[in-house]
Design an enzyme around this catalytic site. Structure first.
Site, short mmCIF file in Angstrom:
data_model
loop_
_atom_site.label_atom_id
_atom_site.label_comp_id
_atom_site.label_asym_id
_atom_site.label_seq_id
_atom_site.Cartn_x
_atom_site.Cartn_y
_atom_site.Cartn_z
N GLN A 190 -19.05 -6.94 36.77
CA GLN A 190 -19.36 -5.78 35.91
C GLN A 190 -19.29 -4.45 36.66
O GLN A 190 -19.53 -3.40 36.06
CB GLN A 190 -20.76 -5.95 35.29
N LYS A 213 -11.58 -8.43 32.68
CA LYS A 213 -12.60 -7.43 32.30
C LYS A 213 -12.17 -6.03 32.72
O LYS A 213 -12.92 -5.09 32.58
CB LYS A 213 -13.94 -7.78 32.96
N CYS A 351 -24.86 -15.74 28.75
CA CYS A 351 -24.77 -16.64 29.93
C CYS A 351 -25.83 -16.30 30.96
O CYS A 351 -25.56 -16.38 32.18
CB CYS A 351 -23.39 -16.61 30.57
C1 LIG Z 1 -21.98 -10.58 36.12
C2 LIG Z 1 -20.99 -11.63 35.71
N1 LIG Z 1 -20.67 -12.60 36.56
C3 LIG Z 1 -19.77 -13.55 36.26
C4 LIG Z 1 -19.16 -13.58 35.03
C5 LIG Z 1 -18.16 -14.65 34.73
O1 LIG Z 1 -16.91 -14.10 34.54
P1 LIG Z 1 -15.68 -15.03 34.10
O2 LIG Z 1 -16.04 -15.59 32.77
O3 LIG Z 1 -14.53 -14.11 34.06
O4 LIG Z 1 -15.57 -16.07 35.13
C6 LIG Z 1 -19.46 -12.60 34.09
C7 LIG Z 1 -18.85 -12.62 32.75
O5 LIG Z 1 -19.34 -12.07 31.81
C8 LIG Z 1 -20.40 -11.59 34.44
O6 LIG Z 1 -20.72 -10.62 33.58
#
Ligand SMILES: Cc1ncc(COP(=O)(O)O)c(C=O)c1O
Length: 393
Positions: A190, A213, A351
């Site tokens: 982020q 992202k 999550c």
């Molecule tokens: C802080 C953070 N870490 C890890 C992730 C995981 O990202 P990805 O789904 O691209 O592996 C996210 C996804 O929202 C996140 O916001």
């Protein structure tokens, strides 16, 4: 290019108000064009063979690595392409040499992707220490000083929270890690898309983030390492220097960690996304998102029955705002925002179930998250529509 001129590059923005950027961003036309160009004009495998198409594809694939390395001030390290942040973090969890009694320090704010890989290591006798913030949601650096001991092998912390938008003091944590000889992994999912992040200046050992992202295609992510600090998760084509039936020696560089045919068009798209971000300027993007967030945070407290999670001032925060409305399920709010005003936000636990539990939230929050193509008018529409929804109960 000026920020206001970039909106035309995002087709979805023409008819929807997309505010779910913390989950995945939209993709501008030049990124789509760069990926199509690969498939139409020079599609070939990379790092294999000598024909003309493979030479062009290999150069573009290398260029994409260089663009991403430069973007995060990581030229001297190793920039490995992964499919997302989750894969990058899991590669570190699988690739370090863990011993029973090793300690990992993390925080309650973490996304499951920066928690589950460490929880699993408890099977190997690794101890996991989870730091919690004070009532205002701020971490006390002394908590890190206490938790990061001489037997701490790794500290894994998100640079910016995907629920509360808070930004953590990376440099201070890195200094403590150095003193204690611990590796420092920064989850930059982020942060890297939204403000200038320099891996070397932070002083971390690992920086993980997601291409999807930050205007790149889905299926792209990055693991940057200060050095080749881990053993590779996947071995096979592309990773070797020499092989006999008894023995193999691995190649150096990112190729050591990218076994098999990679996501070539995705990598080229990610390189183009980085160019696009640099052209707009990360400082300008950050300032724009700060203005939008400030406007939202100013308007939200006037709405009845609303609770905002995370800091309400603009200090050390990014453009992510979480809230609930009494007696309306977050999913219902998100559904109504879409139905009534074509505003797309995320709802649920994001999550981050341990964080939701610590906030006493069973159904999670509604989360609006901004990017460079969002506008002040969209923030006003969001505020008006939330107000309407809050009046239903
Ligand atoms: C802080 C953070 N870490 C890890 C992730 C995981 O990202 P990805 O789904 O691209 O592996 C996210 C996804 O929202 C996140 O916001």
């Amino acid at each position: 290019m000026k920020l206001k001129d970039c909106i035309a590059d995002f087709q979805i923005s023409r008819y929807l108000h997309y505010m779910d950027n913390a989950a995945t961003s939209l993709v501008p036309e030049p990124v789509i064009a760069a990926m199509n160009e690969y498939d139409r004009q020079y599609r070939a495998n990379v790092g294999r063979g000598m024909h003309r198409l493979t030479r062009v594809a290999t150069q573009k694939y290398q260029d994409a690595h260089d663009l991403v390395s430069n973007f995060i001030g990581g030229k001297e390290g190793t920039t490995v392409f992964t499919k997302n942040t989750t894969e990058a973090i899991n590669m570190v969890a699988a690739g370090l040499d863990w011993q029973s009694g090793d300690r990992i320090v993390t925080t309650i704010f973490e996304h499951h992707s920066n928690l589950l890989p460490w929880l699993r290591l408890r099977q190997k006798g690794v101890e996991l220490v989870v730091i919690r913030p004070d009532e205002a949601g701020i971490f006390d650096i002394e908590e890190f000083e206490e938790a990061i001991t001489a037997n701490t092998k790794l500290v894994a912390v998100s640079h910016a929270s995907n629920v509360l938008g808070t930004v953590q003091p990376m440099r201070e944590i890195a200094d403590i890690c150095k003193t204690q000889g611990a590796y420092f992994l920064v989850d930059g999912a982020q942060s890297v898309p939204h403000f200038p992040v320099d891996a070397r200046r932070i002083g971390c050992d690992f920086l993980c983030f997601s291409g999807h992202k930050m205007l790149g295609p889905t299926g792209t992510g990055v693991l940057w390492m200060r050095d080749s600090l881990i053993s590779p998760l996947i071995l096979g084509g592309g990773t070797v220097e020499d092989v006999t039936t008894e023995f193999y020696s691995l190649t150096g560089g990112y190729q050591r960690f990218e076994g098999g045919t990679p996501n070539i068009s995705g990598a080229i798209g990610l390189g183009q996304a980085v160019k696009y971000l640099e052209n707009l300027g990360m400082d300008a993007i950050f300032r724009h998102e700060q203005e939008l967030t400030e406007r939202l945070l100013k308007g939200l407290p006037d709405i009845e029955n609303i609770t905002i999670y995370g800091p309400q001032d603009m200090k050390n925060r990014i453009g992510i705002v979480s809230f609930t409305i009494d007696r309306i399920h977050p999913h219902e709010i998100a559904y109504l925002l879409d139905e009534r005003a074509a505003i797309l936000v995320r709802s649920g636990d994001h999550c981050c179930i341990p964080l939701m539990k610590s906030l006493g939230l069973q159904n999670g929050t509604v989360r609006a998250s901004f990017y460079m193509y969002n506008t002040q008018e969209e923030v006003d529409l969001l505020l008006e529509t939330i107000e309407e929804i809050a009046r239903i109960v």
